[in-house]
Enzyme design. Structure first.
Site, PDB file in Angstrom:
ATOM      1  N   GLU A 105       7.944  12.313   2.173  1.00  0.00           N
ATOM      2  CA  GLU A 105       9.258  12.470   2.983  1.00  0.00           C
ATOM      3  C   GLU A 105       8.969  12.191   4.442  1.00  0.00           C
ATOM      4  O   GLU A 105       9.812  11.727   5.308  1.00  0.00           O
ATOM      5  CB  GLU A 105       9.580  13.901   2.922  1.00  0.00           C
ATOM      6  CG  GLU A 105      10.359  14.110   1.374  1.00  0.00           C
ATOM      7  CD  GLU A 105      10.787  15.639   1.014  1.00  0.00           C
ATOM      8  OE1 GLU A 105       9.960  16.416   1.209  1.00  0.00           O
ATOM      9  OE2 GLU A 105      11.830  15.507   0.494  1.00  0.00           O
ATOM     10  N   GLU A 125       8.165  17.979  -6.682  1.00  0.00           N
ATOM     11  CA  GLU A 125       8.653  19.284  -6.419  1.00  0.00           C
ATOM     12  C   GLU A 125       9.261  19.756  -7.735  1.00  0.00           C
ATOM     13  O   GLU A 125       9.207  21.070  -7.946  1.00  0.00           O
ATOM     14  CB  GLU A 125       9.775  19.053  -5.340  1.00  0.00           C
ATOM     15  CG  GLU A 125       9.180  19.102  -4.064  1.00  0.00           C
ATOM     16  CD  GLU A 125       8.966  17.550  -3.670  1.00  0.00           C
ATOM     17  OE1 GLU A 125       8.932  16.723  -4.647  1.00  0.00           O
ATOM     18  OE2 GLU A 125       8.424  17.399  -2.692  1.00  0.00           O
TER      19      GLU A 125
END
Ligand code: NAI
Length: 697
Positions: A105, A125
């Protein structure tokens, strides 16, 4: 500061430096932001490169900060990424080795990305019950297309950088480095230093020729595959948002979904399991730098059910094995089964023929103890009989080289007694594998009174090498897992006496999420195993109450699948458990003999009695120091006993229910005249934690 700053010509290089994988902890985040400010303020700087020191670009969130306020402290990752986007000078991410979660990210917030080949790229995640929470669900579809991003985010699996670089029209990587990454990233930064406007991923568009149909299709598929876990569907929802919503609205959706998932019991359970797995290898009095013994060759005694599976673990890890048996036929039979197992893997396309050949070539056999003398580790898996083990260990003591580790796979016997058969008890340890040993993840490592620290450290390390979850247990009857399961089985027996059927109990437990209810499990493992143990146990403790139904079953010769009948009936060649009228009749007669009037028992009562039986015994096990921590018990149950992952293990489940409530239920169970009031006295540790409003974790 966990990020370094240096000038290379007119390029500022910010290097994240937080071993082992440059987790984006608070200090690292602060280091990046400070580096950015310094670079902005310096007129000599024309461009910025961000990279990672050592073995990774960045593995994402710093697990040391999990659950602590530091994880959210400013600058949080979202703020760092905003700072990157706000930079007036071009920022190039120089990506290598590992680029995952928040690390990816972060890279997506940079203007450009140059990657080394072989980099593992992922947004994992979902594996801890979450979705990416710093823009991953909105930015990744913008650079590799919505379908590729969906696959990566829903699965959480890593993809190699060179694969991603081949995606048509991809904008994830501006360049795949051919040579030295930093040299090429610096050259790239120099090239783009004066280019304006600066490209931002957020400004790219996501499209799909038939967006609605595609999203519906994925929802159906993912929904069907992830029944106990909410996160995968939320991943779909968030990624679908990138198709429909403007960037900032998509970010808002991602944040809402992420925050809601944080509080689900499933995500808590997955995060608990993630941390628990890492904790198992930490032994307070055996530091991580304890020197270990070298294991280059392994010997296995006994080529039966366990011995063969144990040998396969080491062959799979490239460690040569020699198996010893008493008779040639037993040896041939054992080796035949190993080969058959490997052949089946080849047929399924899971193993290449040349790998099979290589593994079989590393496997030696012998009838002669003298052939074991160069092994560094020997694992005994002979009959479960102390007399037999005594003979074996006395012989091993004579033939094994000094410093060799002598391990027993015993499931119930006293490892201290076994150690005392030798003149080197410090080298003796228990390695308790679970059946089938080549498949099951769990390895209970039994630390004897005299087991040397380096022996323990070596076995923990070798356990990791053969890809097991290793949990240390002290010496006690049944160690961690089987000692607890005995109480669980006792409760299952009482439930039959009070009015339940085996099928009802199994169904309730399977609905709770257990891979198999207690009676189907008994039929699979063989009911005679428990029968044998009970005969011994209730000789020692004649006053301990238990249901005789399982003994009556064994007296009927119904040992389970292997005899074609157990708690259930079986059709030859099939494994389907068919409720048996004969067994129900036997239970009813037994109930009558006891004078018990059957009552209707709810599924909730079944689940709570069985699971809290594990919890109460588990609390005693922690208190006695048999287990080092409650989370170790959870790992034993998650990896060895089919306890549902979305519940995080029995101790975590109790924590989530609230220990106060658990103790309250135990008081009710104790009042049942057909149960064991003595057992339901809460373990002192449990009572204390409940009274103080605390939890096991
Ligand atoms: P098994 O009966 O399938 O195999 C035992 C093998 O040892 C036989 O092939 C036998 O010929 C050989 N053997 C017996 N005495 C010997 C000796 N003196 N020297 C060399 N070989 C000898 O038994 P299984 O199930 O493999 O169990 C072995 C050990 O593993 C036991 O201690 C058992 O408690 C333990 N264990 C078993 C589990 C299971 O699910 N079957 C699970 C965990 C542990």
């Amino acid at each position: 500061m966990s990020a370094n700053y240096e000038l290379r010509g007119n390029v500022a290089v910010i290097t994240m430096d937080n071993p082992p994988v440059n987790g984006l902890g608070h200090a690292t985040r602060l280091g990046i932001v400070n580096g950015l400010e310094r670079a902005q303020a310096d007129d000599a700087v024309k461009a910025i490169v961000i990279s990672g020191a050592g073995k990774a670009f960045s593995g994402g969130a710093d697990i040391k900060e999990f659950g602590s306020p530091k994880a959210l402290a400013e600058p949080n990752l979202l703020s760092v990424i905003l700072a990157l986007e706000a930079s007036s000078k071009p920022i190039v991410a120089a990506i290598h080795s590992v680029c995952m979660g928040g690390g990816l990210e972060l890279a997506l917030g940079c203007h450009y990305r140059v990657a080394a080949k072989g980099t593992q790229v992922a947004l994992p995640e979902v594996k801890i019950g979450l979705i990416p929470g710093a823009g991953g669900t909105q930015r990744l579809p913008r650079v590799i297309g919505v379908e590729n991003a969906m696959n990566m985010i829903v699965s959480g699996e890593p993809v190699k950088s060179e694969m991603l670089a081949m995606a048509p029209g991809q904008k994830l990587f501006d360049k795949l480095a051919e040579g030295d990454l930093m040299t090429e990233a610096l050259a790239f930064a120099a090239e783009v230093a004066d280019k304006r406007p600066l490209p931002l991923v957020r400004n790219l568009k996501v499209t799909h020729p038939s967006a609605d149909a595609y999203v519906q299709f994925v929802k159906n598929m993912v929904g069907g595959m992830s029944k106990n876990f909410p996160a995968p569907l939320k991943c779909v929802e968030a990624v679908a948002g990138s198709l429909k919503l403007p960037f900032d609205a998509g970010m808002k959706l991602e944040r809402e979904l992420f925050t809601a998932l944080m509080f689900t019991p499933e995500s808590k359970a997955l995060r608990h399991a993630f941390m628990a797995e890492r904790a198992t290898t930490k032994i307070p009095d055996v530091p991580a730098d304890t020197p270990v013994r070298e294991i280059k060759k392994v010997a296995v005694i006994g080529a039966g059910t366990m011995g063969g599976g144990i040998a396969m673990n080491f062959l799979n890890a490239g460690i040569p094995v020699v198996i010893l048996e008493m008779k040639q036929e037993a040896l041939d039979k054992g080796i035949g089964i190993i080969r058959k197992n490997y052949d089946a893997q080849v047929k399924k396309g899971k193993l290449k023929q040349d790998k099979l050949d290589a593994r079989m070539a590393m496997l030696g056999t012998t009838l002669n103890y003298a052939d074991l003398k160069d092994a560094d580790l020997v694992i005994e898996a002979v009959f479960e009989d102390l007399g037999v083990k005594e003979t074996v260990f006395k012989t091993l003591d004579e033939v094994m080289k000094p410093g060799a580790i002598l391990a027993s796979n015993t499931s119930t016997l006293d490892v201290n007694k076994i150690a005392a058969f030798t003149k080197r008890p410090q080298d003796v340890i228990g390695m308790h594998f679970f059946s089938p040993a080549n498949v099951m993840k769990l390895l209970e490592v039994i630390r004897g009174e005299k087991t040397a620290k380096d022996v323990l450290a070596t076995v923990m390390q070798i356990g990791k090498k053969i890809r097991k979850t290793t949990v240390v247990s002290g010496v006690c009857d049944g160690f961690i897992g089987n000692r607890m399961i005995e109480q669980y089985s006792r409760q299952a027996g009482f439930l039959l006496e009070e009015g339940a059927t085996p099928a009802q109990v199994d169904k309730a437990m399977e609905k709770f999420g257990m891979a198999m209810g207690p009676f189907r499990m008994g039929d699979l493992a063989g009911n005679d195993v428990g029968w044998y143990i009970r005969k011994r146990r209730y000789l020692e403790k004649p006053n301990l109450r238990y249901s005789k139904t399982a003994d009556l079953l064994c007296e009927m010769g119904r040992f389970g699948q292997k005899t074609g009948a157990g708690w259930y009936d079986y059709v030859p060649g099939k494994r389907d458990a068919i409720p048996s009228p004969v067994v129900v009749e036997m239970i009813e007669k037994h109930r009558k003999d006891l004078g018990i009037t059957p009552r209707k028992i709810s599924d909730d009562e079944i689940v709570h009695r069985l699971v809290y039986a594990l919890v109460n015994e588990g609390a005693k096990i922690v208190e006695e120091g048999i287990a080092m921590r409650a989370s170790d018990i959870d790992m034993v149950y998650l990896t060895g006993y089919g306890f549902p992952l979305h519940r995080g293990g029995p101790m975590n489940y109790a924590d989530q229910v609230g220990l106060f409530n658990v103790v309250g239920a135990m008081k009710r169970f104790a009042a049942n005249p057909h149960d064991d009031a003595e057992f339901w006295k809460p373990a002192p540790l449990l009572a204390k934690l409940a009274a103080e409003g605390r939890s096991f974790s």
